[in-house]
Motif scaffolding. Structure first.
Motif, short mmCIF file in Angstrom:
data_model
loop_
_atom_site.label_atom_id
_atom_site.label_comp_id
_atom_site.label_asym_id
_atom_site.label_seq_id
_atom_site.Cartn_x
_atom_site.Cartn_y
_atom_site.Cartn_z
N ASP A 55 31.15 30.99 71.40
CA ASP A 55 31.81 32.01 70.58
C ASP A 55 33.21 31.54 70.21
O ASP A 55 33.64 31.64 69.06
N GLN A 56 33.93 31.04 71.23
CA GLN A 56 35.30 30.60 71.01
C GLN A 56 35.35 29.36 70.13
O GLN A 56 36.30 29.19 69.34
N TYR A 57 34.36 28.49 70.25
CA TYR A 57 34.31 27.30 69.41
C TYR A 57 34.32 27.69 67.94
O TYR A 57 35.10 27.13 67.14
N TRP A 58 33.48 28.66 67.55
CA TRP A 58 33.43 29.07 66.15
C TRP A 58 34.66 29.87 65.75
O TRP A 58 35.15 29.74 64.61
N ALA A 59 35.18 30.66 66.69
CA ALA A 59 36.40 31.41 66.38
C ALA A 59 37.56 30.47 66.09
O ALA A 59 38.38 30.73 65.20
N ASP A 60 37.64 29.38 66.82
CA ASP A 60 38.70 28.39 66.59
C ASP A 60 38.45 27.59 65.32
O ASP A 60 39.35 27.34 64.52
N ARG A 61 37.21 27.18 65.12
CA ARG A 61 36.88 26.33 63.97
C ARG A 61 37.04 27.07 62.64
O ARG A 61 37.47 26.48 61.65
N TRP A 62 36.72 28.36 62.64
CA TRP A 62 36.72 29.12 61.39
C TRP A 62 37.84 30.15 61.31
O TRP A 62 37.75 31.11 60.54
N GLN A 63 38.91 29.94 62.05
CA GLN A 63 40.04 30.85 61.96
C GLN A 63 40.78 30.64 60.64
O GLN A 63 41.26 29.55 60.34
N ASP A 64 40.85 31.68 59.79
CA ASP A 64 41.54 31.59 58.49
C ASP A 64 41.02 30.43 57.65
O ASP A 64 41.79 29.66 57.07
N VAL A 65 39.72 30.35 57.54
CA VAL A 65 39.08 29.22 56.86
C VAL A 65 38.50 29.66 55.52
O VAL A 65 38.18 30.84 55.32
N TYR A 66 38.41 28.71 54.59
CA TYR A 66 37.61 28.91 53.40
C TYR A 66 36.31 28.13 53.57
O TYR A 66 36.34 26.91 53.76
N LEU A 67 35.18 28.82 53.54
CA LEU A 67 33.88 28.18 53.67
C LEU A 67 33.37 27.87 52.28
O LEU A 67 32.92 28.75 51.55
N GLY A 68 33.46 26.60 51.93
CA GLY A 68 33.10 26.17 50.59
C GLY A 68 31.70 25.59 50.54
O GLY A 68 31.31 24.81 51.40
#
Length: 290
Positions: free
Chosen positions: A186-199
């Motif tokens: 859960d934390q892995y994705w929270a860190d990876r996608w924090q304030d991210v643009y998924l293009g």
């Protein structure tokens, strides 16, 4: 007399922040009305609350990019139905050229509960009946005790407002590894996608092909360019590479859940993964891999 409705709607949107860049968000809206009784002995019929107030809020803010037009880091211009937007943040410069309905222009120097509240109440005063003399809104985030991330995206194939290239969500995720909840993922994705643009990779173009404002000075070394035509018009975006994660397919929550499960299964091939991914509040998708 007062009338209230809790959890009237959820607005899923993105906004521009001088520190964080483009931020995906999901806010719950509660409403409180003050007024006299109408000829039905009601302040406002609950059906009209849902139809008039919810629809107005959704129309002016939901699935839009909220722009703090009084912020010194914002430059924008509009010609007809098209808006060019330039924004400087600590994460890098962001540039857009989109139909006007992709944006909500809010006269403030920062997007927060107070400024959005004022913006929404102004829009609502224009549609409420005369007997409604006052309106109060409470904007709030879902209380989460587990990891979550803020992401922005656009869905070119969507026939509704999700096609707008810069809207977003605040989303939790729950991962099970071999049938057991595993918070580290859960934390892995929270860190990876924090304030991210998924293009979406299909939407990638050279930034040199984008028709942005004349003062734009970027290149393919620093920025990813995204461009597509959708039913609502021509959408163009240049985002700092450090703020993006490129996805090899559309970024619907169904495919994002599958992408997360597949990524984890490739990292730990001997394990079985179940991913429960949310798109904002109370809705999402489940994917299983391994």
């Amino acid at each position: 007399m007062q009338l209230f409705v809790k959890d009237l709607t959820v607005i899923d949107f993105s906004y521009l922040c001088p520190i964080r860049g483009m931020v995906g968000e999901s806010w719950i809206v509660d409403v409180l009305l003050d007024g006299g009784l109408d000829d039905q002995n009601m302040v406002l019929d609950f059906a009209k609350v849902k139809r008039t107030i919810k629809n107005t809020i959704d129309d002016v803010a939901d699935h839009r990019l909220l722009i703090p037009t009084a912020c010194s880091e914002v430059r924008w211009q509009q010609k007809g139905d098209r808006v060019w937007m330039d924004f400087s943040s600590q994460k890098g410069d962001i540039h857009l050229a989109c139909p006007s309905q992709a944006f909500a222009l809010i006269p403030t120097d920062i997007i927060d509960y107070e400024s959005v509240n004022d913006f929404l109440k102004k829009a609502l005063r224009e549609v409420l009946p005369e007997n409604v003399q006052g309106i109060s809104l409470t904007l709030r985030s879902e209380v989460l005790n587990t990891p979550y991330y803020h992401y922005s995206h656009g869905l070119r194939k969507h026939d509704g407002n999700c096609q707008r290239i810069a809207h977003g969500h605040r989303s939790p995720v729950t991962v099970f590894e071999n049938g057991i909840a595993e918070p580290k993922w859960d934390q892995y994705w929270a860190d990876r996608w924090q304030d991210v643009y998924l293009g979406t990779e299909e939407d990638l173009v050279s930034v040199n092909t984008l028709e942005l404002s004349k003062q734009t000075n970027i290149n393919d070394e620093t920025h990813f360019g995204f461009h597509y035509m959708a039913p609502q018009g021509d959408f163009q975006l240049a985002m700092p590479k450090q703020c993006c994660d490129l996805i090899p397919h559309d970024t619907t929550v169904e495919l994002l859940a599958d992408y997360m499960a597949s990524t984890l299964a490739s990292k730990v091939p001997e394990s079985h993964f179940k991913v429960i991914a949310y798109e904002g509040i109370g809705k999402g998708a489940i994917a299983v891999k391994g």
